[in-house]
Design a protein around this motif. Structure first.
Motif, PDB file in Angstrom:
ATOM      1  N   GLU A  74       0.838  -1.321  -0.041  1.00 17.84           N
ATOM      2  CA  GLU A  74       0.040   0.109  -0.019  1.00 17.84           C
ATOM      3  C   GLU A  74       1.036   1.274  -0.041  1.00 17.84           C
ATOM      4  OE1 GLU A  74      -3.156   0.181   2.858  1.00 17.84           O
ATOM      5  OE2 GLU A  74      -3.601  -1.634   2.832  1.00 17.84           O
ATOM      6  N   PHE A  75       2.000   1.389   0.487  1.00 21.26           N
ATOM      7  CA  PHE A  75       2.792   2.483   0.822  1.00 21.26           C
ATOM      8  C   PHE A  75       3.776   2.498  -0.357  1.00 21.26           C
ATOM      9  CE2 PHE A  75       2.079   1.787   5.470  1.00 21.26           C
ATOM     10  CZ  PHE A  75       1.487   3.213   5.523  1.00 21.26           C
ATOM     11  N   MET A  76       3.951   1.685  -1.465  1.00 18.61           N
ATOM     12  CA  MET A  76       5.025   1.632  -2.413  1.00 18.61           C
ATOM     13  C   MET A  76       4.041   2.005  -3.482  1.00 18.61           C
ATOM     14  SD  MET A  76       7.729   1.160  -0.838  1.00 18.61           S
ATOM     15  CE  MET A  76       8.996   0.829  -2.231  1.00 18.61           C
ATOM     16  N   GLN A  77       4.300   3.247  -4.036  1.00 27.93           N
ATOM     17  CA  GLN A  77       3.582   3.636  -5.465  1.00 27.93           C
ATOM     18  C   GLN A  77       4.513   4.028  -6.299  1.00 27.93           C
ATOM     19  OE1 GLN A  77       0.501   2.992  -6.350  1.00 27.93           O
ATOM     20  NE2 GLN A  77       0.147   1.990  -4.228  1.00 27.93           N
ATOM     21  N   PRO A  78       4.804   3.796  -7.485  1.00 30.05           N
ATOM     22  CA  PRO A  78       3.974   2.535  -8.248  1.00 30.05           C
ATOM     23  C   PRO A  78       4.503   1.295  -7.407  1.00 30.05           C
ATOM     24  CG  PRO A  78       5.646   3.331  -9.406  1.00 30.05           C
ATOM     25  CD  PRO A  78       5.821   4.093  -8.569  1.00 30.05           C
ATOM     26  N   SER A  79       3.790   0.394  -7.677  1.00 31.27           N
ATOM     27  CA  SER A  79       3.772  -1.109  -6.941  1.00 31.27           C
ATOM     28  C   SER A  79       5.105  -1.470  -7.160  1.00 31.27           C
ATOM     29  CB  SER A  79       2.653  -1.808  -7.063  1.00 31.27           C
ATOM     30  OG  SER A  79       2.678  -2.891  -6.282  1.00 31.27           O
ATOM     31  N   ILE A  80       6.162  -1.581  -6.442  1.00 33.26           N
ATOM     32  CA  ILE A  80       7.397  -2.038  -6.826  1.00 33.26           C
ATOM     33  C   ILE A  80       7.473  -3.683  -6.409  1.00 33.26           C
ATOM     34  CG2 ILE A  80       9.839  -2.087  -6.196  1.00 33.26           C
ATOM     35  CD1 ILE A  80       9.637   0.815  -6.182  1.00 33.26           C
ATOM     36  N   ASN A  81       7.765  -4.737  -7.170  1.00 40.43           N
ATOM     37  CA  ASN A  81       7.824  -5.996  -6.476  1.00 40.43           C
ATOM     38  C   ASN A  81       9.115  -6.284  -5.954  1.00 40.43           C
ATOM     39  OD1 ASN A  81       5.155  -6.558  -7.633  1.00 40.43           O
ATOM     40  ND2 ASN A  81       6.102  -6.798  -9.770  1.00 40.43           N
ATOM     41  N   TYR A  82      10.194  -5.915  -6.787  1.00 39.47           N
ATOM     42  CA  TYR A  82      11.314  -5.887  -6.002  1.00 39.47           C
ATOM     43  C   TYR A  82      12.390  -4.986  -6.721  1.00 39.47           C
ATOM     44  CZ  TYR A  82      12.590  -8.713 -10.125  1.00 39.47           C
ATOM     45  OH  TYR A  82      12.990  -9.223 -11.364  1.00 39.47           O
ATOM     46  N   TYR A  83      13.673  -4.869  -6.388  1.00 42.93           N
ATOM     47  CA  TYR A  83      14.876  -4.305  -7.072  1.00 42.93           C
ATOM     48  C   TYR A  83      16.107  -4.609  -6.467  1.00 42.93           C
ATOM     49  CZ  TYR A  83      16.047  -0.152  -4.211  1.00 42.93           C
ATOM     50  OH  TYR A  83      16.486   0.529  -3.310  1.00 42.93           O
ATOM     51  N   VAL A  84      17.102  -5.072  -7.599  1.00 44.23           N
ATOM     52  CA  VAL A  84      18.328  -5.149  -7.283  1.00 44.23           C
ATOM     53  C   VAL A  84      19.263  -3.963  -7.913  1.00 44.23           C
ATOM     54  CG1 VAL A  84      20.309  -7.018  -7.564  1.00 44.23           C
ATOM     55  CG2 VAL A  84      17.934  -7.615  -7.268  1.00 44.23           C
ATOM     56  N   ALA A  85      20.115  -3.443  -6.922  1.00 47.44           N
ATOM     57  CA  ALA A  85      20.876  -2.230  -7.528  1.00 47.44           C
ATOM     58  C   ALA A  85      22.409  -2.256  -7.020  1.00 47.44           C
ATOM     59  CB  ALA A  85      20.226  -1.037  -6.692  1.00 47.44           C
ATOM     60  N   PRO A  86      23.238  -2.658  -8.088  1.00 49.16           N
ATOM     61  CA  PRO A  86      24.571  -2.581  -7.821  1.00 49.16           C
ATOM     62  C   PRO A  86      25.132  -1.128  -8.024  1.00 49.16           C
ATOM     63  CG  PRO A  86      24.350  -3.631  -9.818  1.00 49.16           C
ATOM     64  CD  PRO A  86      22.948  -3.411  -9.314  1.00 49.16           C
ATOM     65  N   TYR A  87      25.977  -0.779  -7.248  1.00 52.60           N
ATOM     66  CA  TYR A  87      26.355   0.538  -7.197  1.00 52.60           C
ATOM     67  C   TYR A  87      27.961   0.904  -7.076  1.00 52.60           C
ATOM     68  CZ  TYR A  87      26.158  -0.070  -2.032  1.00 52.60           C
ATOM     69  OH  TYR A  87      26.168  -0.256  -0.906  1.00 52.60           O
ATOM     70  N   TYR A  88      28.700   1.943  -7.528  1.00 52.43           N
ATOM     71  CA  TYR A  88      29.906   2.236  -7.386  1.00 52.43           C
ATOM     72  C   TYR A  88      30.063   3.559  -6.677  1.00 52.43           C
ATOM     73  CZ  TYR A  88      34.723   3.514  -8.166  1.00 52.43           C
ATOM     74  OH  TYR A  88      35.978   3.979  -8.149  1.00 52.43           O
ATOM     75  N   ARG A  89      30.811   3.813  -5.475  1.00 54.54           N
ATOM     76  CA  ARG A  89      30.959   5.083  -4.699  1.00 54.54           C
ATOM     77  C   ARG A  89      32.454   5.601  -4.857  1.00 54.54           C
ATOM     78  NH1 ARG A  89      27.223   3.483   0.387  1.00 54.54           N
ATOM     79  NH2 ARG A  89      25.224   3.804  -0.769  1.00 54.54           N
ATOM     80  N   VAL A  90      32.429   6.914  -5.024  1.00 54.08           N
ATOM     81  CA  VAL A  90      33.763   7.428  -4.519  1.00 54.08           C
ATOM     82  C   VAL A  90      33.494   8.511  -3.559  1.00 54.08           C
ATOM     83  CG1 VAL A  90      35.277   9.065  -5.643  1.00 54.08           C
ATOM     84  CG2 VAL A  90      34.328   7.368  -7.216  1.00 54.08           C
ATOM     85  N   PHE A  91      34.588   8.301  -2.597  1.00 56.53           N
ATOM     86  CA  PHE A  91      34.483   9.540  -1.170  1.00 56.53           C
ATOM     87  C   PHE A  91      35.383  10.308  -1.442  1.00 56.53           C
ATOM     88  CE2 PHE A  91      32.908   5.127  -0.025  1.00 56.53           C
ATOM     89  CZ  PHE A  91      31.987   5.117   0.644  1.00 56.53           C
TER      90      PHE A  91
END
Length: 184
Positions: A74-91
């Motif tokens: 109910e809180f997730m709009q649009p209705s998300i089923n899942y996500y997988v998110a790889p990332y790269y960071r520079v500090f």
């Protein structure tokens, strides 16, 4: 006679300082460890569980992956089923893999989307479909690490889905959070 004694004391003192420096350099504090696990506290309150694993490559960069699964749609709009998110960071901080950072991410996501279809008879109807898409985006944030290994992180990012753009739902994806975790 005095010069050889002073020279011997100088060599002894230098060796002692070098030995002490080698001992302190070989002991890595806990906040310089390589692995982190985190949970997103804000999304837990909003009906989703997002967990992350991050590997620190050196003092100014890391790679990681986040997984999100909603438990209250109910809180997730649009209705998300899942996500997988790889990332790269520079500090950009002075501490090891901490401080202000810039992030680039990709996001494989699945959601329920709507599409208005107007056939030749002039009446339109809405078709709902589960759509899997790939988004790319950027984010900004800050990370703080205590000497005991506790990690606190704020992140805010935005991206765009690359495929299935003919559906009415926005093709913009967000990545935000208040992450709490541990570095080991």
């Amino acid at each position: 006679m005095m010069k050889p004694i002073l020279f011997a004391l100088w060599i002894f003192g230098s060796l002692t300082l070098l030995n002490a420096q080698q001992q302190t350099d070989s002991i890595a504090p806990l906040y310089q460890k390589q692995n982190e696990v985190k949970l997103n506290g804000i999304l837990l309150l909003l009906g989703s569980a997002e967990a992350s694993y991050e590997r620190n490559l050196n003092d100014e960069s890391s790679v990681g992956i986040s997984f999100l699964v909603p438990y209250d749609k109910e809180f997730m709009q649009p209705s998300i089923n899942y996500y997988v998110a790889p990332y790269y960071r520079v500090f950009f901080g002075k501490k090891y893999a901490a401080g202000f950072f810039v992030e680039g991410f990709a996001m494989l996501n699945s959601s329920e989307r709507e599409k208005e279809i107007t056939p030749n008879d002039g009446y339109f109807y809405t078709e709902e479909k589960t759509v899997t898409d790939l988004a790319v985006g950027i984010g900004l944030g800050g990370k703080w690490v205590t000497k005991s290994g506790f990690v606190f992180e704020l992140i805010n990012g935005i991206g765009r889905n690359l495929f299935n753009t003919d559906y009415d739902d926005p093709n913009i994806v967000g990545k935000f959070g208040f992450n709490l975790g541990y570095r080991f």
